[in-house]
Design an enzyme around this catalytic site. Structure first.
Site, PDB file in Angstrom:
ATOM      1  N   GLY A 118      58.663  51.330  62.061  1.00 16.35           N
ATOM      2  CA  GLY A 118      60.111  51.119  61.952  1.00 16.35           C
ATOM      3  C   GLY A 118      60.526  50.773  60.529  1.00 16.35           C
ATOM      4  O   GLY A 118      61.538  51.268  60.027  1.00 16.35           O
ATOM      5  N   GLU A 177      70.304  49.849  73.722  1.00 13.07           N
ATOM      6  CA  GLU A 177      70.211  51.088  74.488  1.00 13.07           C
ATOM      7  C   GLU A 177      70.643  50.866  75.931  1.00 13.07           C
ATOM      8  O   GLU A 177      70.702  49.747  76.418  1.00 13.07           O
ATOM      9  CB  GLU A 177      68.769  51.617  74.458  1.00 13.07           C
ATOM     10  CG  GLU A 177      68.288  51.869  73.044  1.00 13.07           C
ATOM     11  CD  GLU A 177      67.193  52.915  72.949  1.00 13.07           C
ATOM     12  OE1 GLU A 177      66.026  52.529  73.039  1.00 13.07           O
ATOM     13  OE2 GLU A 177      67.522  54.114  72.793  1.00 13.07           O
ATOM     14  N   GLU A 235      64.180  50.455  67.834  1.00 16.55           N
ATOM     15  CA  GLU A 235      63.658  49.705  68.985  1.00 16.55           C
ATOM     16  C   GLU A 235      62.172  49.530  68.747  1.00 16.55           C
ATOM     17  O   GLU A 235      61.413  50.505  68.821  1.00 16.55           O
ATOM     18  CB  GLU A 235      63.871  50.490  70.291  1.00 16.55           C
ATOM     19  CG  GLU A 235      65.319  50.740  70.658  1.00 16.55           C
ATOM     20  CD  GLU A 235      66.036  49.487  71.129  1.00 16.55           C
ATOM     21  OE1 GLU A 235      65.379  48.462  71.346  1.00 16.55           O
ATOM     22  OE2 GLU A 235      67.268  49.540  71.253  1.00 16.55           O
ATOM     23  N   CYS A 250      56.736  47.835  75.435  1.00 15.92           N
ATOM     24  CA  CYS A 250      57.275  46.986  74.373  1.00 15.92           C
ATOM     25  C   CYS A 250      57.678  45.631  74.932  1.00 15.92           C
ATOM     26  O   CYS A 250      57.613  44.629  74.238  1.00 15.92           O
ATOM     27  CB  CYS A 250      58.461  47.671  73.720  1.00 15.92           C
ATOM     28  SG  CYS A 250      59.671  48.229  74.921  1.00 15.92           S
ATOM     29  N   ASN A 288      54.349  55.879  75.067  1.00 15.64           N
ATOM     30  CA  ASN A 288      54.125  55.037  76.254  1.00 15.64           C
ATOM     31  C   ASN A 288      55.064  55.344  77.426  1.00 15.64           C
ATOM     32  O   ASN A 288      54.694  55.165  78.579  1.00 15.64           O
ATOM     33  CB  ASN A 288      54.141  53.550  75.888  1.00 15.64           C
ATOM     34  CG  ASN A 288      55.448  53.098  75.309  1.00 15.64           C
ATOM     35  OD1 ASN A 288      56.218  53.907  74.788  1.00 15.64           O
ATOM     36  ND2 ASN A 288      55.717  51.813  75.388  1.00 15.64           N
TER      37      ASN A 288
HETATM   38  P1  NAD Z   1      54.301  54.416  66.390  1.00 12.25           P
HETATM   39  O1  NAD Z   1      55.269  53.635  65.569  1.00 12.25           O
HETATM   40  O2  NAD Z   1      52.947  54.634  65.874  1.00 12.25           O
HETATM   41  O3  NAD Z   1      54.891  55.877  66.709  1.00 12.25           O
HETATM   42  C1  NAD Z   1      56.138  56.062  67.322  1.00 12.25           C
HETATM   43  C2  NAD Z   1      56.670  57.443  66.971  1.00 12.25           C
HETATM   44  O4  NAD Z   1      56.914  57.497  65.573  1.00 12.25           O
HETATM   45  C3  NAD Z   1      55.699  58.600  67.275  1.00 12.25           C
HETATM   46  O5  NAD Z   1      56.449  59.717  67.715  1.00 12.25           O
HETATM   47  C4  NAD Z   1      55.090  58.886  65.900  1.00 12.25           C
HETATM   48  O6  NAD Z   1      54.629  60.217  65.775  1.00 12.25           O
HETATM   49  C5  NAD Z   1      56.284  58.627  64.998  1.00 12.25           C
HETATM   50  N1  NAD Z   1      55.971  58.303  63.608  1.00 12.25           N
HETATM   51  C6  NAD Z   1      54.917  57.616  63.110  1.00 12.25           C
HETATM   52  N2  NAD Z   1      55.020  57.512  61.764  1.00 12.25           N
HETATM   53  C7  NAD Z   1      56.173  58.132  61.401  1.00 12.25           C
HETATM   54  C8  NAD Z   1      56.837  58.379  60.165  1.00 12.25           C
HETATM   55  N3  NAD Z   1      56.338  57.948  59.007  1.00 12.25           N
HETATM   56  N4  NAD Z   1      57.986  59.064  60.170  1.00 12.25           N
HETATM   57  C9  NAD Z   1      58.536  59.507  61.339  1.00 12.25           C
HETATM   58  N5  NAD Z   1      57.947  59.321  62.542  1.00 12.25           N
HETATM   59  C10 NAD Z   1      56.789  58.633  62.580  1.00 12.25           C
HETATM   60  O7  NAD Z   1      54.283  53.674  67.797  1.00 12.25           O
HETATM   61  P2  NAD Z   1      53.366  53.998  69.070  1.00 12.25           P
HETATM   62  O8  NAD Z   1      52.043  53.380  68.863  1.00 12.25           O
HETATM   63  O9  NAD Z   1      53.452  55.434  69.406  1.00 12.25           O
HETATM   64  O10 NAD Z   1      54.177  53.216  70.211  1.00 12.25           O
HETATM   65  C11 NAD Z   1      53.944  51.919  70.521  1.00 12.25           C
HETATM   66  C12 NAD Z   1      54.962  51.006  69.863  1.00 12.25           C
HETATM   67  O11 NAD Z   1      56.285  51.332  70.307  1.00 12.25           O
HETATM   68  C13 NAD Z   1      54.761  49.557  70.240  1.00 12.25           C
HETATM   69  O12 NAD Z   1      54.904  48.745  69.114  1.00 12.25           O
HETATM   70  C14 NAD Z   1      55.881  49.291  71.241  1.00 12.25           C
HETATM   71  O13 NAD Z   1      56.222  47.949  71.362  1.00 12.25           O
HETATM   72  C15 NAD Z   1      56.965  50.142  70.700  1.00 12.25           C
HETATM   73  N6  NAD Z   1      57.982  50.443  71.742  1.00 12.25           N
HETATM   74  C16 NAD Z   1      59.209  49.824  71.668  1.00 12.25           C
HETATM   75  C17 NAD Z   1      60.167  50.043  72.654  1.00 12.25           C
HETATM   76  C18 NAD Z   1      61.508  49.344  72.605  1.00 12.25           C
HETATM   77  O14 NAD Z   1      62.418  49.767  73.313  1.00 12.25           O
HETATM   78  N7  NAD Z   1      61.662  48.299  71.809  1.00 12.25           N
HETATM   79  C19 NAD Z   1      59.878  50.913  73.704  1.00 12.25           C
HETATM   80  C20 NAD Z   1      58.630  51.533  73.758  1.00 12.25           C
HETATM   81  C21 NAD Z   1      57.694  51.286  72.748  1.00 12.25           C
END
Ligand code: NAD
Length: 492
Positions: free
Chosen positions: A240, A464, A257, A291, A159
């Site tokens: 996470g 962060e 995060e 997020c 995002n």
């Molecule tokens: P996601 O958890 O599907 O993926 C995030 C990253 O993790 C990607 O690079 C993905 O390839 C990787 N990933 C997925 N499974 C993994 C695994 N088993 N091992 C290692 N890496 C893995 O999230 P998304 O859909 O890409 O992003 C949206 C989410 O991110 C939303 O929930 C949003 O709220 C959150 N977000 C949080 C913040 C914050 O600062 N709190 C900022 C931006 C986005």
């Protein structure tokens, strides 16, 4: 030039390891598309496990080479140079990001500026890396040194690809760590560009390696890797949790995060001329794919109808469409598959009896667009409880301050909250009562250099974009020196 940036395609992007593009033997060829048009943007050969192994090895070699011994002043200079390189590429990076993610160019330009600020902030923050000393007793001299944690795996979502990379990479490099960064394979282009620019800035090969790849197979290999000392993850709460399990064997330092379901809380004494556009901005900027999107709007009974009418009017007039048009506010979602997921929430809410007051219809035509959508739903509805991650907001009413705080906290998440009130005492009481990492009072904005950003509850842990972030990338080492001529017998 701008015209060219709007149409260039990127033939084949490759992982960047030890200062050069590498071709992984069993990577996956993927097509990158512009979500707003469906047109091809380029191709990517993703990293495989062997590529991750070589990136971790390269990061270790760089750490054990001259990088570990660089002074904070040298690292500061290099980070400033990288900020200069990013600044010089502002237009190109903004256009690339807007085309790859589908987000409105005006928002993306601000994100690139923010990424530049991040490198400048942590360039300055290196001055804060200092130790301590004391004499715990007459004979002992104690010194505490700060040392880099080591090789860091950093995983970021689609995002905010460049900004999230900057938030991760800048404090790690400022602290003297080396990095293996894994962007989402759908949005790898600006992170790869960042690695090239780091090299141009004089940051040695191997200090920043970028391995775009899928999460479950290659990303998890990186998290489990025995050569990695620390994992920093931004993404969904579900992933996470999985990262936490994977980082447990062998044990690694970790920060997460994660997702959010943040409220905007509007009291009757708020100035609606500010609160209404603020709530609209909080809900729909970046098409709600943030997020910290304020996706639950809570309004005091007394002003509920007045607020809602103005909120709907302003949401209706937001310009949805071509991300490259500077007047666009809501660009495309990341993909049509994600749009289906977003629309699924709205459809299920409708079927369960919620009232869709605005939007909620998939537009015809190309691109993954979705209109600003406002839903009136009860507090236990799925759409109120779960993160939708799109331009969809729910509205609820409350009677008094106590109920406002209870509703704001009625979520498993705790990333952010915005409060609108004319009463400074109430603002402080509500800020104290809300379980969230950040609370904004009478403005919708979220992140500023030096202001710690991160979650309570299921929104994760770690902070962060602030001085304390450095501590996550530094170990404290205590050195004790016996200064009397002959060490005392500890048993006597
Ligand atoms: P996601 O958890 O599907 O993926 C995030 C990253 O993790 C990607 O690079 C993905 O390839 C990787 N990933 C997925 N499974 C993994 C695994 N088993 N091992 C290692 N890496 C893995 O999230 P998304 O859909 O890409 O992003 C949206 C989410 O991110 C939303 O929930 C949003 O709220 C959150 N977000 C949080 C913040 C914050 O600062 N709190 C900022 C931006 C986005």
């Amino acid at each position: 030039m701008a015209g060219e940036l709007m149409t260039t395609t990127y033939p084949l992007s490759l992982p960047f390891v030890e200062g050069r593009a590498v071709e992984p033997g069993s990577g996956v060829h993927t097509a990158l598309r512009e979500p707003a048009t469906g047109e091809p943007l380029g191709r990517l050969l993703t990293a495989d496990e062997a590529c991750v192994d070589s990136a971790v090895l390269a990061a270790r070699r760089a750490l054990d080479g001259p990088w570990r011994r660089t002074s904070p002043v040298t690292r500061s200079r290099l980070l400033h140079r990288l900020a200069d390189e990013l600044e010089a590429q502002h237009d190109a990076l903004s256009m690339l990001e807007a085309r790859n993610v589908g987000k409105a160019i005006t928002s993306v330009r601000a994100e690139v500026s923010h990424a530049v600020d991040t490198f400048r902030y942590f360039a300055a923050a290196t001055a804060a890396i200092e130790g301590k000393s004391s004499r715990p007793n007459g004979a002992l001299a104690f010194q505490s040194f700060r040392e880099p944690v080591g090789v860091v795996a950093q995983i970021v979502p689609w995002n905010y690809p460049l900004l999230m990379a900057a938030w991760k990479v800048a404090p790690a490099l400022a602290s003297g760590c080396t990095v293996v960064l894994k962007p989402d394979p759908a949005t790898p282009l600006t992170a790869l560009r960042l690695a090239e620019l780091a090299l141009d800035a004089g940051i040695p090969p191997g200090v920043l390696n970028v391995v775009p790849a899928d999460g479950p197979r290659v990303g998890s290999h990186l998290v489990r890797h025995a050569g990695v000392d620390r994992v920093a993850f931004t993404g969904s709460t579900a992933t996470g949790g999985e990262i936490m399990r994977l980082a447990a064997d062998p044990v690694k330092r970790l920060s997460l995060e994660l997702g959010g379901k943040s409220p905007t809380v509007v009291f009757a004494d708020a100035d609606l001329d500010d609160a209404v556009p603020g709530a609209v901005w909080g809900a729909f900027t970046c098409a709600g794919q943030s997020c910290e999107a304020r996706s639950r709007v809570l309004v005091e009974d007394e002003v509920f109808d007045r607020f809602l009418e103005r909120f709907l009017d302003q949401s209706r007039t937001l310009r949805v469409g071509d991300p490259l048009d500077p007047d666009t506010v809501v660009g495309s979602l990341i993909s049509t598959a994600h749009r289906e997921r977003v629309h699924g929430f709205v459809e299920r809410a409708r079927a369960a009896g919620a009232q869709v007051l605005l939007g909620g219809v998939v537009p015809a035509g190309p691109g993954a667009f979705y209109p600003p959508t406002v839903v009136l739903a009860p507090r236990d509805a799925e759409i109120v409880r779960d993160e939708v991650f799109g331009p969809v907001v729910t509205v609820q009413r409350f009677r008094d301050e106590e109920e406002a705080v209870a509703l704001a906290n009625d979520t498993k998440y705790g990333l952010f909250a915005t409060v609108w009130t004319g009463d400074p005492g109430r603002a402080q009481r509500v800020a104290a009562g809300v379980r969230a990492g950040t609370v904004g009072i009478n403005h919708p904005y979220t992140t500023f250099p030096g202001v710690p950003f991160g979650g309570f509850k299921q929104s994760g842990f770690g902070r962060e974009f602030a001085l304390e972030t450095l501590s996550e990338y530094l170990e404290s080492k205590s050195v004790l020196t016996w200064t009397s001529r002959r060490p005392a017998n500890p048993l006597r």
